[in-house]
Design a protein around this motif. Sequence first.
Motif, PDB file in Angstrom:
ATOM      1  N   ARG A  31     -60.986  36.738  47.160  1.00  0.00           N
ATOM      2  CA  ARG A  31     -61.593  37.842  46.905  1.00  0.00           C
ATOM      3  C   ARG A  31     -61.573  39.382  46.475  1.00  0.00           C
ATOM      4  O   ARG A  31     -61.727  39.786  45.678  1.00  0.00           O
ATOM      5  N   ALA A  32     -60.742  39.537  48.232  1.00  0.00           N
ATOM      6  CA  ALA A  32     -59.826  41.006  47.269  1.00  0.00           C
ATOM      7  C   ALA A  32     -58.784  40.612  46.082  1.00  0.00           C
ATOM      8  O   ALA A  32     -59.051  41.919  45.357  1.00  0.00           O
ATOM      9  N   ALA A  33     -58.232  39.858  45.897  1.00  0.00           N
ATOM     10  CA  ALA A  33     -57.427  38.881  44.912  1.00  0.00           C
ATOM     11  C   ALA A  33     -58.119  39.769  43.553  1.00  0.00           C
ATOM     12  O   ALA A  33     -57.820  39.408  42.022  1.00  0.00           O
ATOM     13  N   GLY A  34     -59.366  39.336  43.422  1.00  0.00           N
ATOM     14  CA  GLY A  34     -60.720  39.007  42.139  1.00  0.00           C
ATOM     15  C   GLY A  34     -61.153  37.736  41.376  1.00  0.00           C
ATOM     16  O   GLY A  34     -61.417  37.960  40.915  1.00  0.00           O
ATOM     17  N   ALA A  35     -60.725  36.731  42.804  1.00  0.00           N
ATOM     18  CA  ALA A  35     -61.684  35.137  42.346  1.00  0.00           C
ATOM     19  C   ALA A  35     -63.472  35.969  42.682  1.00  0.00           C
ATOM     20  O   ALA A  35     -63.928  36.885  44.130  1.00  0.00           O
ATOM     21  N   SER A  36     -64.165  35.158  41.912  1.00  0.00           N
ATOM     22  CA  SER A  36     -65.217  35.195  42.093  1.00  0.00           C
ATOM     23  C   SER A  36     -65.677  34.694  43.243  1.00  0.00           C
ATOM     24  O   SER A  36     -64.351  33.685  44.280  1.00  0.00           O
ATOM     25  N   ASP A  37     -67.631  34.446  43.593  1.00  0.00           N
ATOM     26  CA  ASP A  37     -67.156  33.084  45.160  1.00  0.00           C
ATOM     27  C   ASP A  37     -67.572  32.112  44.116  1.00  0.00           C
ATOM     28  O   ASP A  37     -66.144  31.175  45.601  1.00  0.00           O
ATOM     29  N   PRO A  83     -56.789  43.797  43.859  1.00  0.00           N
ATOM     30  CA  PRO A  83     -56.729  42.661  42.908  1.00  0.00           C
ATOM     31  C   PRO A  83     -55.623  43.422  41.565  1.00  0.00           C
ATOM     32  O   PRO A  83     -55.549  44.373  41.624  1.00  0.00           O
ATOM     33  N   PRO A  84     -54.616  42.740  41.273  1.00  0.00           N
ATOM     34  CA  PRO A  84     -53.042  43.570  40.633  1.00  0.00           C
ATOM     35  C   PRO A  84     -53.656  43.625  39.439  1.00  0.00           C
ATOM     36  O   PRO A  84     -54.709  43.605  38.984  1.00  0.00           O
ATOM     37  N   PRO A  85     -52.833  44.368  38.503  1.00  0.00           N
ATOM     38  CA  PRO A  85     -53.302  44.963  37.044  1.00  0.00           C
ATOM     39  C   PRO A  85     -53.412  43.087  36.749  1.00  0.00           C
ATOM     40  O   PRO A  85     -52.810  42.363  36.667  1.00  0.00           O
ATOM     41  N   ALA A  91     -53.100  36.987  39.200  1.00  0.00           N
ATOM     42  CA  ALA A  91     -52.943  36.742  41.187  1.00  0.00           C
ATOM     43  C   ALA A  91     -52.927  35.201  40.822  1.00  0.00           C
ATOM     44  O   ALA A  91     -52.258  34.327  41.350  1.00  0.00           O
ATOM     45  N   VAL A  92     -53.294  34.051  39.700  1.00  0.00           N
ATOM     46  CA  VAL A  92     -53.192  32.593  39.688  1.00  0.00           C
ATOM     47  C   VAL A  92     -51.663  32.468  39.435  1.00  0.00           C
ATOM     48  O   VAL A  92     -51.122  31.843  39.821  1.00  0.00           O
ATOM     49  N   GLY A  93     -51.068  33.303  38.929  1.00  0.00           N
ATOM     50  CA  GLY A  93     -50.120  32.969  38.188  1.00  0.00           C
ATOM     51  C   GLY A  93     -48.704  33.688  39.072  1.00  0.00           C
ATOM     52  O   GLY A  93     -48.019  32.725  39.047  1.00  0.00           O
ATOM     53  N   THR A 200     -58.269  28.227  36.757  1.00  0.00           N
ATOM     54  CA  THR A 200     -58.116  29.072  36.266  1.00  0.00           C
ATOM     55  C   THR A 200     -57.129  28.811  34.730  1.00  0.00           C
ATOM     56  O   THR A 200     -55.726  28.916  35.626  1.00  0.00           O
ATOM     57  N   VAL A 201     -56.971  29.531  33.806  1.00  0.00           N
ATOM     58  CA  VAL A 201     -55.786  29.677  33.560  1.00  0.00           C
ATOM     59  C   VAL A 201     -54.831  30.967  33.591  1.00  0.00           C
ATOM     60  O   VAL A 201     -54.894  31.751  33.786  1.00  0.00           O
ATOM     61  N   PRO A 202     -53.808  30.785  33.959  1.00  0.00           N
ATOM     62  CA  PRO A 202     -52.939  31.725  34.054  1.00  0.00           C
ATOM     63  C   PRO A 202     -52.368  32.723  33.570  1.00  0.00           C
ATOM     64  O   PRO A 202     -52.417  32.362  32.305  1.00  0.00           O
TER      65      PRO A 202
END
Length: 429
Positions: A31-37, A83-85, A91-93, A200-202
């Motif tokens: 979640r800190a990296a930007g993921a939804s629930d 969360p990364p830029p 993040a997935v990438g 998720t598409v990276p």
Amino acid sequence: MAGRVQPVLAGVVTALVGFASSFTVVLAGLRAAGASDAQAASGLLALCVASGLVAAWLGWRYRIPMSAAWSTPGAALLVATGPPPGGWRVAVGAFLISGLLIVAAGLFPPLARAVAAIPKPVAGAMLAGVLLPLCTAPVRALVELPVVAGPVVIGWLLLHRFARRWAVPGALVVAVAAIALTAPPAGLTGAALIPSVTVTVPAWNVSALVGLALPLFLVTMAAQNVPGMAVLVGYGYRPPFGAALRTTGLASLLAAPAGGHAVNLAAITAALAAGPDAHPDPERRWIASVTAGAGLAVLGLGAGVATTLVAVAPPILIEAVAGLALLGALATALASAVTDPATREAAVVTFVVTASGVTLIGVGGAFWGLVAGCLMLLLFHRRQPTPVPAASAQPAPASDQPERAASDQPAPASDQPAPAGLGRSTRVS
């Protein structure tokens, strides 16, 4: 029959303790990296299934209790980095690049040895700096939510004293009860019994590759894979290091699009399946790791409920449970960092820079902490002079030369079952 039941029960305990003690860390990191629930639930499911399959395969293939897990320090790194830029897709990438690096370490032994050669105090200090923000959460929770957090901490303390293995799962049970009593009545009605996989598409950018992918790879290798191998070596096994890295790296690649950040060898729970409690006969303990893998994959089906529970809870309470789970890892990392007086200052610099959470040119503090610590070692570390005998000012005796030359020779470049010196250079408590 009893000979089969004991390792199976040990495997069930390993799966339960491994899942309950750190799934909150994983969800907090995703979640800190930007993921939804939904994306966080998908990531937790992917990690459970991938780790379970890896443990089952490695245990069955090599007849060695090689437990697998997600990277708990890696999840803590996600919390510290934020969360990364570019958000969740980037993040997935970064997860994919980290998995590729793990595969490369398995294919090219010199790369694995290079990671293992990172000075132990610097690696320990970097890990300690990553873990510190989460480990302070129980203190903050006691101040902000004393009525809710107090019973959680007290339950953890009592179980830590009398049944240490169950301290964190017990604290989690108390936290769940507190959430059920304080959450809105309709808070859990929308919980999905079976989570869905969200792909998720990276995407990629340079700052995320340097600031997230590389630190994630280093933390996973230094804090999970290398100690995990050391635990097995300590119990007398000769695990295939290269094959384990290739398998966990491939599993990380497959889990990344679904939200999984890293799959690796278990370090914290490895002894539960590899130790004598699993079975008196070391040749039978692999059954425990296979059972643990199957159990972890099944527990992943509860990722949706777990994510919903975390979503309705006060964030500081979830972080407090995660921090309690990481206190032991923080203690080990700090001890590793400051044991040697010759490298203590470099380790402290690494710890301070990492824990500061600074971001420079889009790169997080973990990377800069590692850079700062290594620079300190290069600039200020000096080889101890050879003492001169008091009776003479002659040079050191010739017998000192072969010893010094032997210590400077590189390790042999081969993909042996376990890297040379692993058991000596890494200690896991």
